[in-house]
Design an enzyme around this catalytic site. Structure first.
Site, PDB file in Angstrom:
ATOM      1  CG  HIS A  72      -2.105  -0.861   1.089  1.00 15.02           C
ATOM      2  ND1 HIS A  72      -3.211  -0.763   1.893  1.00 15.02           N
ATOM      3  CD2 HIS A  72      -2.374  -1.869   0.219  1.00 15.02           C
ATOM      4  CE1 HIS A  72      -4.110  -1.670   1.531  1.00 15.02           C
ATOM      5  NE2 HIS A  72      -3.612  -2.349   0.511  1.00 15.02           N
ATOM      6  CE1 TYR A 201      -6.308   4.574  10.726  1.00 13.88           C
ATOM      7  CE2 TYR A 201      -5.732   4.325   8.407  1.00 13.88           C
ATOM      8  CZ  TYR A 201      -5.539   3.990   9.730  1.00 13.88           C
ATOM      9  OH  TYR A 201      -4.584   3.059  10.074  1.00 13.88           O
ATOM     10  CE  LYS A 297       3.741   4.191  13.624  1.00 17.93           C
ATOM     11  NZ  LYS A 297       3.254   3.606  12.390  1.00 17.93           N
TER      12      LYS A 297
END
Length: 391
Positions: A72, A201, A297
């Site tokens: 991506h 998002y 993360k």
């Protein structure tokens, strides 16, 4: 039994560390409390940063990732029925991310470890780590009904937030910083091709939503929900309707619907334990820090920890110098707090706090507008998302 490095936890952090050490000729033993089937089926992260992919390649564990992982080059932000794409390579000097589920990373690492790596024991439940401040720390565990002892030159705790290794650092030395968010994620897996080429998002007055994927045939989606939500209270139709409402934009876009195969609720929290080293005991991954998943993360921080630690252990093994081991905690914590801040930013900019005012909402919109209009703001997001370089 004695080994140079005792690794507690057979998740991605512990397994990656074991592979890196094995390839460098440093002997180690991995103790995992769960059985193999459970470890290989745990649904967790799905986004791999560039440094994580580089570490897996260094470990010789990226063959399937390179063949099947989805590359991506950006993410899409949605707010006020608008769309803005953040292009990673143009803002990061070519760095990007991969969609490749943590379950697949774990399967790849386990297969390699069992084929030619250091010992890996499943259903080995560690009771305690003792003598952390000596040159022979000791791991007490139970395996196949017998109490066992593993002595080590070094112990690495990759046993997660609820593991036992953190307790080896005395309470007088250890400090933990926490934040619990006032919302959770309802996550689903659906047997339907993704409705997008890259992650979406979405900020919405109704709450946050995320569209991700596990493969070209399986979609992974999330909804912001109140803490304490029971997944059973959400019917499939209600989930799809709510996702439709939160992803809505002006333009031609349709959310594909399909059979939902799994539902779960994920609480949102941040946590950092300092220091990440005491004597000859080291913490890595979730044993030392937790991040909300908004910034993708968790797995990547764990991989960074063990990449730094492997380098330090190999240096000590080959040269006798402990300088990198002594610097391990400070080296990792600098990167950890940067990732914590980024995850906090992504979370608070995109979620609707139950107590927030209209003023707070306008600040969120202003921040998203700035990312869309400022190359500097977009570059900061892209650089952190794609993964800061390892020290």
């Amino acid at each position: 039994m004695h080994t140079t490095v005792g690794i507690i936890g057979g998740g991605p952090a512990g397994l990656l560390l074991a592979r890196l050490l094995h390839r460098a000729g440093v002997d180690c033993v991995v103790l995992e409390s769960r059985d193999r089937a459970y470890v290989e089926q745990r649904q967790r992260a799905g986004i791999l940063e560039q440094p994580t992919v580089d570490a897996l390649r260094e470990a010789g564990a990226a063959q399937r990732l390179d063949a099947e992982g989805l590359v991506h080059d950006g993410i899409e932000l949605r707010w006020d029925r608008r769309v803005h794409r953040v292009d990673f390579p143009s803002l990061t000097g070519g760095r990007r991310v991969w969609v490749y589920a943590q379950t697949e990373v774990v399967k790849d690492l386990i297969a390699l470890q069992l084929a030619d790596g250091a010992p890996l024991f499943f259903e080995a439940r560690v009771a305690s780590v003792e003598a952390a401040d000596t040159d022979r720390p000791t791991v007490h565990y139970t395996h196949e009904g017998r109490e066992e002892v593993l002595t080590c030159d070094y112990v690495v705790g990759c046993d997660g937030f609820h593991g036992v290794t953190r307790a080896a650092i005395p309470a007088a030395v250890r400090r933990t910083y926490d934040r619990v968010y006032p919302y959770s994620w309802l996550g689903i897996l659906a047997d339907v091709p993704p409705s997008c080429d890259e992650l979406i998002y979405a900020h919405s007055p109704r709450g946050f939503a995320l569209h991700s994927m596990r493969s070209p045939e399986v979609s992974r989606l999330y909804l912001q929900v109140p803490n304490g939500t029971d997944p059973a209270d959400w019917t499939d139709e209600r989930i799809w309707d709510e996702l439709d409402a939160r992803f809505a934009v002006d333009g031609d876009w349709t959310l594909r619907r399909g059979p939902i195969t799994a539902k779960s609720v994920l609480p949102m929290r941040s946590s950092v334990t300092e220091p990440m080293r005491y004597g000859r005991v080291f913490l890595a991954g979730d044993a030392a820090h937790i991040v909300p998943p908004t910034g993708a993360k968790g797995l990547n921080l764990a991989a960074a920890d063990v990449a730094v630690l492997a380098r330090a252990l190999v240096r000590q093994h080959t040269t006798g110098s402990a300088d990198l081991l002594e610097a391990y905690s400070d080296t990792c914590l600098s990167r950890v707090w940067r990732a914590e801040h980024f995850s906090y930013f992504m979370t608070t900019a995109l979620h609707t706090d139950p107590e927030q005012s209209g003023f707070d909402t306008r600040l969120q919109i202003a921040q998203l507008d700035r990312i869309a209009s400022s190359p500097h703001a977009a570059a900061e997001l892209a650089q952190n998302y794609a993964g800061l370089p390892l020290p």
